[in-house]
Scaffold this motif. Structure first.
Motif, PDB file in Angstrom:
ATOM      1  N   ASP A  46      24.050 -38.737  49.138  1.00 64.16           N
ATOM      2  CA  ASP A  46      24.891 -39.808  49.690  1.00 64.16           C
ATOM      3  C   ASP A  46      24.595 -39.983  51.186  1.00 64.16           C
ATOM      4  O   ASP A  46      25.204 -39.328  52.020  1.00 64.16           O
ATOM      5  N   SER A  47      23.653 -40.864  51.576  1.00 58.41           N
ATOM      6  CA  SER A  47      22.930 -41.771  50.697  1.00 58.41           C
ATOM      7  C   SER A  47      21.431 -41.638  50.962  1.00 58.41           C
ATOM      8  O   SER A  47      21.022 -41.015  51.934  1.00 58.41           O
ATOM      9  N   ILE A  56      22.704 -38.069  41.314  1.00 56.75           N
ATOM     10  CA  ILE A  56      23.344 -39.360  41.569  1.00 56.75           C
ATOM     11  C   ILE A  56      23.013 -39.742  43.011  1.00 56.75           C
ATOM     12  O   ILE A  56      23.421 -39.046  43.947  1.00 56.75           O
ATOM     13  N   ALA A  57      22.256 -40.801  43.178  1.00 55.74           N
ATOM     14  CA  ALA A  57      21.866 -41.249  44.518  1.00 55.74           C
ATOM     15  C   ALA A  57      22.615 -42.528  44.853  1.00 55.74           C
ATOM     16  O   ALA A  57      22.712 -43.431  44.022  1.00 55.74           O
ATOM     17  N   THR A  58      23.157 -42.600  46.061  1.00 57.61           N
ATOM     18  CA  THR A  58      23.836 -43.821  46.483  1.00 57.61           C
ATOM     19  C   THR A  58      22.941 -44.600  47.449  1.00 57.61           C
ATOM     20  O   THR A  58      22.139 -44.015  48.182  1.00 57.61           O
ATOM     21  N   MET A  59      23.094 -45.905  47.418  1.00 57.21           N
ATOM     22  CA  MET A  59      22.327 -46.786  48.301  1.00 57.21           C
ATOM     23  C   MET A  59      23.249 -47.853  48.875  1.00 57.21           C
ATOM     24  O   MET A  59      24.032 -48.453  48.135  1.00 57.21           O
ATOM     25  N   ARG A  60      23.150 -48.078  50.176  1.00 56.66           N
ATOM     26  CA  ARG A  60      23.897 -49.171  50.794  1.00 56.66           C
ATOM     27  C   ARG A  60      23.243 -50.492  50.416  1.00 56.66           C
ATOM     28  O   ARG A  60      22.045 -50.565  50.188  1.00 56.66           O
ATOM     29  N   THR A  61      24.051 -51.520  50.371  1.00 56.14           N
ATOM     30  CA  THR A  61      23.513 -52.852  50.114  1.00 56.14           C
ATOM     31  C   THR A  61      23.905 -53.783  51.246  1.00 56.14           C
ATOM     32  O   THR A  61      24.890 -53.569  51.943  1.00 56.14           O
TER      33      THR A  61
END
Length: 289
Positions: free
Chosen positions: A95-96, A141-146
């Motif tokens: 994260d992230s 579980i990988a998070t990505m900003r948009t």
């Protein structure tokens, strides 16, 4: 060197959550991890690059936090994954991963010489990072900003910027590497933009909870022996039984689509041959148009 039939055995899910700031990516990741570990938070690790945001949800359970500080190099991310893996974490939340791409873009901009050819120095670093995630012996579980993306469209002789949706802050096409990708909006509703499990694709939006992770865990642990599934398809002698199997193996249709089509064609062809109307009086086959 030997060929073998493809088979999915107790898979380790590799998934991504993408959304804007405030969409709940960290919280949703923890709920998914809760389901993936059957509620054992001690088997969950968060690689935190978001200034301590991982600690905001300590009330959920005693999960582990590894704080990653600048520079956010691919090598530092990979070392963090190594630490979590050696600690035998069952779920690793990154994260992230957007910070890694930000670092690579800055590094590319700092290089002297031709901008295009300099990507040859960046691409191997990104690939090593991606491969480390995909080869990790844990659920990831990988998070990505948009951010809002725009295109220029011509209207009345003028170019006008128009919104075309959210774009993840990461290398283009990285989402294709994951088994599941959830897009989360500011109201915390999620939809699946990529889903190889068949569990969520084309389903209505929903709010992620621990049951979502549990559902994914069941898919991972089902480890269907694809050869057994293919054998059952091949043994079907009528379209009704084939349809039953088609519904039964809904989550594996992408992998079994060719087998279903092949057997359907075989059954249809056999029924055509056995139809008395397709024989002439002398016994030769007559194909109706």
């Amino acid at each position: 060197m030997q060929l073998r039939q493809s088979e999915r055995k107790r898979a380790k899910i590799k998934m991504a959550l993408q959304g804007s700031a405030g969409s709940g990516k960290t919280y949703s990741s923890l709920l998914l991890a809760q389901g993936l570990t059957n509620g054992d938070f001690t088997k969950i690790a968060i690689i935190d690059t978001e200034n301590g945001s991982a600690d905001l949800y300590a009330h959920l359970g005693q999960y582990n936090v590894l704080t990653l500080t600048p520079p956010f190099t691919p090598e530092n991310y990979m070392k963090a994954i190594d630490v979590c893996e050696k600690a035998r974490m069952e779920v690793i939340i990154i994260d992230s991963i957007s910070h890694c791409w930000d670092y690579l873009l800055d590094y590319h901009a700092s290089l002297a010489g031709n901008s295009f050819t300099n990507w040859a120095k960046i691409t191997p670093m990104q690939k090593s990072f991606t491969d480390r995630i995909l080869q990790c012996d844990a659920h990831v579980i990988a998070t990505m900003r948009t951010k809002q993306d725009y295109v220029l469209n011509q209207k009345d002789g003028k170019y006008i910027p128009e919104k075309v949706g959210l774009k993840a802050v990461q290398k283009d096409g990285l989402d294709y590497e994951f088994t599941i990708v959830f897009d989360i909006d500011i109201k915390h509703f999620a939809v699946s933009s990529k889903d190889r499990t068949g569990l969520f694709m084309n389903k209505p939006e929903f709010i992620i909870n621990s049951a979502t992770g549990k559902k994914i865990l069941e898919w991972c642990n089902s480890g269907t022996n694809l050869q057994d599934a293919r054998n059952k398809i091949k043994e079907c002698t009528n379209l009704e039984d084939l349809k039953v199997l088609y519904n039964q193996y809904a989550q594996w249709r992408e992998l079994l689509e060719y087998n279903f089509k092949q057997q359907k064609d075989a059954i249809t062809s056999q029924q055509h041959l056995l139809n008395p109307q397709n024989f002439r009086n002398n016994g030769s086959i007559h194909y109706q148009s």
